[in-house]
Design a protein around this motif. Sequence first.
Motif, PDB file in Angstrom:
ATOM      1  N   GLU A   1       4.132 -13.354   0.308  1.00  0.00           N
ATOM      2  CA  GLU A   1       4.825 -12.694   1.418  1.00  0.00           C
ATOM      3  C   GLU A   1       6.140 -12.078   0.951  1.00  0.00           C
ATOM      4  N   ILE A   2       6.779 -12.693  -0.024  1.00  0.00           N
ATOM      5  CA  ILE A   2       8.020 -12.147  -0.586  1.00  0.00           C
ATOM      6  C   ILE A   2       7.726 -10.813  -1.262  1.00  0.00           C
ATOM      7  N   TRP A   3       6.629 -10.746  -2.002  1.00  0.00           N
ATOM      8  CA  TRP A   3       6.219  -9.519  -2.677  1.00  0.00           C
ATOM      9  C   TRP A   3       5.949  -8.419  -1.642  1.00  0.00           C
ATOM     10  N   VAL A   4       5.233  -8.761  -0.584  1.00  0.00           N
ATOM     11  CA  VAL A   4       4.922  -7.787   0.460  1.00  0.00           C
ATOM     12  C   VAL A   4       6.217  -7.256   1.078  1.00  0.00           C
ATOM     13  N   ARG A   5       7.126  -8.137   1.434  1.00  0.00           N
ATOM     14  CA  ARG A   5       8.398  -7.714   2.044  1.00  0.00           C
ATOM     15  C   ARG A   5       9.197  -6.824   1.087  1.00  0.00           C
ATOM     16  N   ASN A   6       9.209  -7.183  -0.185  1.00  0.00           N
ATOM     17  CA  ASN A   6       9.935  -6.413  -1.185  1.00  0.00           C
ATOM     18  C   ASN A   6       9.377  -5.000  -1.311  1.00  0.00           C
TER      19      ASN A   6
ATOM     20  N   GLY B   1      19.788   2.363  -1.787  1.00  0.00           N
ATOM     21  CA  GLY B   1      19.757   0.919  -1.968  1.00  0.00           C
ATOM     22  C   GLY B   1      18.580   0.458  -2.813  1.00  0.00           C
ATOM     23  N   LEU B   2      17.969   1.397  -3.515  1.00  0.00           N
ATOM     24  CA  LEU B   2      16.800   1.095  -4.354  1.00  0.00           C
ATOM     25  C   LEU B   2      17.212   0.596  -5.728  1.00  0.00           C
ATOM     26  N   THR B   3      16.352  -0.196  -6.341  1.00  0.00           N
ATOM     27  CA  THR B   3      16.561  -0.564  -7.738  1.00  0.00           C
ATOM     28  C   THR B   3      16.324   0.680  -8.595  1.00  0.00           C
ATOM     29  N   ALA B   4      16.785   0.657  -9.820  1.00  0.00           N
ATOM     30  CA  ALA B   4      16.563   1.797 -10.718  1.00  0.00           C
ATOM     31  C   ALA B   4      15.073   2.045 -10.908  1.00  0.00           C
TER      32      ALA B   4
ATOM     33  N   ARG C   1       4.900   7.918  -2.786  1.00  0.00           N
ATOM     34  CA  ARG C   1       3.467   7.622  -2.808  1.00  0.00           C
ATOM     35  C   ARG C   1       3.204   6.373  -3.663  1.00  0.00           C
ATOM     36  N   GLN C   2       3.854   6.272  -4.799  1.00  0.00           N
ATOM     37  CA  GLN C   2       3.687   5.097  -5.652  1.00  0.00           C
ATOM     38  C   GLN C   2       4.160   3.838  -4.928  1.00  0.00           C
ATOM     39  N   LEU C   3       5.286   3.944  -4.239  1.00  0.00           N
ATOM     40  CA  LEU C   3       5.806   2.791  -3.515  1.00  0.00           C
ATOM     41  C   LEU C   3       4.890   2.417  -2.355  1.00  0.00           C
TER      42      LEU C   3
ATOM     43  N   LEU D   1      -1.134  -2.323  -1.650  1.00  0.00           N
ATOM     44  CA  LEU D   1      -1.804  -3.260  -2.545  1.00  0.00           C
ATOM     45  C   LEU D   1      -1.293  -4.682  -2.321  1.00  0.00           C
ATOM     46  N   ALA D   2       0.016  -4.828  -2.171  1.00  0.00           N
ATOM     47  CA  ALA D   2       0.592  -6.152  -1.934  1.00  0.00           C
ATOM     48  C   ALA D   2       0.064  -6.733  -0.630  1.00  0.00           C
TER      49      ALA D   2
END
Length: 85
Positions: free
Chosen positions: A13-18, A47-50, A58-60, A66-67
């Motif tokens: 669930e952490i992965w999905v939220r991220n 506020g995104l990571t590098a 689209r990738q995100l 997928l998550a």
Amino acid sequence: MFVVTQEQVDALEIWVRNRREAYLRKGFHLAANAGATALAEYSVDGGLTAADSAKTIRQLKDEYELAEMFHKDARQLLHAGRQGG
């Protein structure tokens, strides 16, 4: 047999939220740079990571979907294991 635990499903669930947050931040960032003044605070980096900044929206979205799918599948395996299946 591979066993899925509740702790593992909870961790997913952490992965999905991220991934959901990264996808939304990227969208806000793009909209801010297209002139959505209400989203101006997202115009610089959103506020995104590098790593996430370098990805397309689209990738995100693909990573987010997928998550979610993986989390759903793991949850189904967890419940099947609890029911003896």
